[in-house]
Design a protein around this motif. Structure first.
Motif, PDB file in Angstrom:
ATOM      1  N   ASP A 295      -1.245  10.657  11.220  1.00 34.74           N
ATOM      2  CA  ASP A 295      -1.762  11.990  10.881  1.00 34.74           C
ATOM      3  C   ASP A 295      -3.268  12.117  11.087  1.00 34.74           C
ATOM      4  O   ASP A 295      -3.985  12.638  10.230  1.00 34.74           O
ATOM      5  N   GLY A 296      -3.768  11.626  12.217  1.00 34.45           N
ATOM      6  CA  GLY A 296      -5.181  11.770  12.533  1.00 34.45           C
ATOM      7  C   GLY A 296      -6.112  10.846  11.785  1.00 34.45           C
ATOM      8  O   GLY A 296      -7.325  11.020  11.823  1.00 34.45           O
ATOM      9  N   VAL A 297      -5.566   9.854  11.083  1.00 32.52           N
ATOM     10  CA  VAL A 297      -6.382   8.879  10.351  1.00 32.52           C
ATOM     11  C   VAL A 297      -6.086   7.483  10.895  1.00 32.52           C
ATOM     12  O   VAL A 297      -4.930   7.087  11.029  1.00 32.52           O
ATOM     13  N   VAL A 298      -7.139   6.762  11.220  1.00 27.99           N
ATOM     14  CA  VAL A 298      -7.000   5.364  11.635  1.00 27.99           C
ATOM     15  C   VAL A 298      -7.422   4.493  10.472  1.00 27.99           C
ATOM     16  O   VAL A 298      -8.490   4.685   9.884  1.00 27.99           O
ATOM     17  N   ARG A 299      -6.565   3.539  10.144  1.00 33.01           N
ATOM     18  CA  ARG A 299      -6.873   2.559   9.097  1.00 33.01           C
ATOM     19  C   ARG A 299      -7.057   1.214   9.782  1.00 33.01           C
ATOM     20  O   ARG A 299      -6.191   0.755  10.523  1.00 33.01           O
ATOM     21  N   LEU A 300      -8.200   0.607   9.527  1.00 26.28           N
ATOM     22  CA  LEU A 300      -8.537  -0.714  10.039  1.00 26.28           C
ATOM     23  C   LEU A 300      -8.458  -1.700   8.893  1.00 26.28           C
ATOM     24  O   LEU A 300      -9.028  -1.450   7.828  1.00 26.28           O
ATOM     25  N   GLU A 301      -7.763  -2.800   9.091  1.00 30.61           N
ATOM     26  CA  GLU A 301      -7.673  -3.844   8.072  1.00 30.61           C
ATOM     27  C   GLU A 301      -8.089  -5.176   8.677  1.00 30.61           C
ATOM     28  O   GLU A 301      -7.726  -5.488   9.814  1.00 30.61           O
ATOM     29  N   VAL A 302      -8.811  -5.964   7.894  1.00 32.92           N
ATOM     30  CA  VAL A 302      -9.112  -7.352   8.258  1.00 32.92           C
ATOM     31  C   VAL A 302      -8.585  -8.210   7.113  1.00 32.92           C
ATOM     32  O   VAL A 302      -9.005  -8.067   5.967  1.00 32.92           O
ATOM     33  N   HIS A 303      -7.638  -9.075   7.450  1.00 29.46           N
ATOM     34  CA  HIS A 303      -6.997  -9.965   6.478  1.00 29.46           C
ATOM     35  C   HIS A 303      -7.632 -11.337   6.598  1.00 29.46           C
ATOM     36  O   HIS A 303      -7.781 -11.856   7.705  1.00 29.46           O
ATOM     37  N   ASP A 304      -7.978 -11.951   5.463  1.00 29.02           N
ATOM     38  CA  ASP A 304      -8.507 -13.314   5.487  1.00 29.02           C
ATOM     39  C   ASP A 304      -7.843 -14.144   4.400  1.00 29.02           C
ATOM     40  O   ASP A 304      -6.930 -13.672   3.725  1.00 29.02           O
ATOM     41  N   SER A 305      -8.296 -15.380   4.230  1.00 28.67           N
ATOM     42  CA  SER A 305      -7.565 -16.332   3.385  1.00 28.67           C
ATOM     43  C   SER A 305      -8.211 -16.639   2.034  1.00 28.67           C
ATOM     44  O   SER A 305      -7.728 -17.508   1.317  1.00 28.67           O
TER      45      SER A 305
ATOM     46  N   VAL B 261     -20.376  -0.290   6.600  1.00 25.55           N
ATOM     47  CA  VAL B 261     -18.976   0.142   6.516  1.00 25.55           C
ATOM     48  C   VAL B 261     -18.868   1.356   5.592  1.00 25.55           C
ATOM     49  O   VAL B 261     -18.219   2.356   5.937  1.00 25.55           O
ATOM     50  N   ALA B 262     -19.501   1.294   4.442  1.00 28.91           N
ATOM     51  CA  ALA B 262     -19.454   2.414   3.499  1.00 28.91           C
ATOM     52  C   ALA B 262     -20.062   3.683   4.096  1.00 28.91           C
ATOM     53  O   ALA B 262     -19.597   4.791   3.822  1.00 28.91           O
ATOM     54  N   ALA B 263     -21.100   3.525   4.915  1.00 30.14           N
ATOM     55  CA  ALA B 263     -21.765   4.678   5.510  1.00 30.14           C
ATOM     56  C   ALA B 263     -20.951   5.290   6.657  1.00 30.14           C
ATOM     57  O   ALA B 263     -20.946   6.509   6.834  1.00 30.14           O
ATOM     58  N   LEU B 264     -20.257   4.463   7.419  1.00 35.93           N
ATOM     59  CA  LEU B 264     -19.559   4.948   8.610  1.00 35.93           C
ATOM     60  C   LEU B 264     -18.109   5.359   8.369  1.00 35.93           C
ATOM     61  O   LEU B 264     -17.597   6.260   9.029  1.00 35.93           O
ATOM     62  N   ALA B 265     -17.443   4.693   7.458  1.00 37.91           N
ATOM     63  CA  ALA B 265     -16.029   4.963   7.209  1.00 37.91           C
ATOM     64  C   ALA B 265     -15.866   6.107   6.210  1.00 37.91           C
ATOM     65  O   ALA B 265     -16.761   6.393   5.415  1.00 37.91           O
ATOM     66  N   ASP B 266     -14.702   6.742   6.249  1.00 37.38           N
ATOM     67  CA  ASP B 266     -14.396   7.794   5.282  1.00 37.38           C
ATOM     68  C   ASP B 266     -13.874   7.221   3.977  1.00 37.38           C
ATOM     69  O   ASP B 266     -13.706   7.945   3.003  1.00 37.38           O
ATOM     70  N   GLY B 267     -13.632   5.931   3.956  1.00 36.51           N
ATOM     71  CA  GLY B 267     -13.207   5.222   2.759  1.00 36.51           C
ATOM     72  C   GLY B 267     -13.046   3.751   3.101  1.00 36.51           C
ATOM     73  O   GLY B 267     -12.840   3.401   4.264  1.00 36.51           O
ATOM     74  N   TRP B 268     -13.191   2.906   2.090  1.00 38.44           N
ATOM     75  CA  TRP B 268     -12.962   1.482   2.303  1.00 38.44           C
ATOM     76  C   TRP B 268     -12.627   0.848   0.966  1.00 38.44           C
ATOM     77  O   TRP B 268     -12.878   1.419  -0.087  1.00 38.44           O
ATOM     78  N   GLY B 269     -12.040  -0.329   1.028  1.00 32.10           N
ATOM     79  CA  GLY B 269     -11.701  -1.013  -0.206  1.00 32.10           C
ATOM     80  C   GLY B 269     -11.185  -2.420   0.073  1.00 32.10           C
ATOM     81  O   GLY B 269     -11.163  -2.874   1.215  1.00 32.10           O
ATOM     82  N   VAL B 270     -10.781  -3.065  -1.003  1.00 34.64           N
ATOM     83  CA  VAL B 270     -10.294  -4.446  -0.933  1.00 34.64           C
ATOM     84  C   VAL B 270      -9.018  -4.529  -1.748  1.00 34.64           C
ATOM     85  O   VAL B 270      -8.935  -3.952  -2.832  1.00 34.64           O
TER      86      VAL B 270
ATOM     87  N   PHE C 171     -10.697   6.086   8.867  1.00 30.90           N
ATOM     88  CA  PHE C 171     -11.505   7.000   9.671  1.00 30.90           C
ATOM     89  C   PHE C 171     -10.678   8.239   9.987  1.00 30.90           C
ATOM     90  O   PHE C 171      -9.674   8.153  10.687  1.00 30.90           O
ATOM     91  N   LYS C 172     -11.102   9.382   9.480  1.00 31.24           N
ATOM     92  CA  LYS C 172     -10.413  10.648   9.748  1.00 31.24           C
ATOM     93  C   LYS C 172     -10.886  11.199  11.084  1.00 31.24           C
ATOM     94  O   LYS C 172     -12.043  11.023  11.452  1.00 31.24           O
ATOM     95  N   GLY C 173     -10.006  11.884  11.758  1.00 32.47           N
ATOM     96  CA  GLY C 173     -10.381  12.532  13.013  1.00 32.47           C
ATOM     97  C   GLY C 173     -10.722  11.551  14.109  1.00 32.47           C
ATOM     98  O   GLY C 173     -11.487  11.864  15.011  1.00 32.47           O
TER      99      GLY C 173
END
Length: 128
Positions: free
Chosen positions: A69-79, A102-111, A125-127
């Protein structure tokens, strides 16, 4: 339509560049070109953090992209479970700005925790 792709990268410095190229290729294939630069920069910061702070010796990291729906979610998984936090930096600091970017460029982020071990650091990232 939901699309998801992922790729594992080894624990070595050149993997960050390889992950950037992977993200560019996927976004181009999906026709998501509006925010490619923002997504690539966030990926670089999150992948570097995974290598430096988030991976147990000889463990790599996983990059997952999801488009819906026009939103890309990027995930980085680590150990490692240790949660990252944005730092206050001064002009002379040579590092420590990754999550601030990341906080400045993304529309949201978290862990979030990852089973059986580790964590997922995500940004959306929307749009895109």
């Amino acid at each position: 339509m939901i699309e998801t792709v992922q790729r594992f990268f080894e624990s070595r410095p050149e993997s960050v560049g390889q992950a950037r190229e992977f993200v560019s290729m996927v976004l181009t294939g999906w026709g998501c070109t509006e925010r490619t630069d923002d997504i690539r920069l966030c990926l670089s910061e999150l992948a570097t953090n995974a290598l430096v702070h988030g991976t147990v010796a000889d463990h790599g990291f996983l990059v997952r992209l999801n488009a819906e729906d026009g939103v890309v979610r990027l995930e980085v998984h680590d150990s490692r479970r240790q949660r990252p936090e944005p730092r206050q930096t001064v002009d002379t600091d040579l590092s420590g700005r990754g999550l601030v970017l990341v906080a400045a460029l993304a529309d949201g982020w978290g862990v979030q925790d990852r089973a059986p071990l580790g964590k997922i650091v995500w940004s959306c990232f929307k749009g895109a």
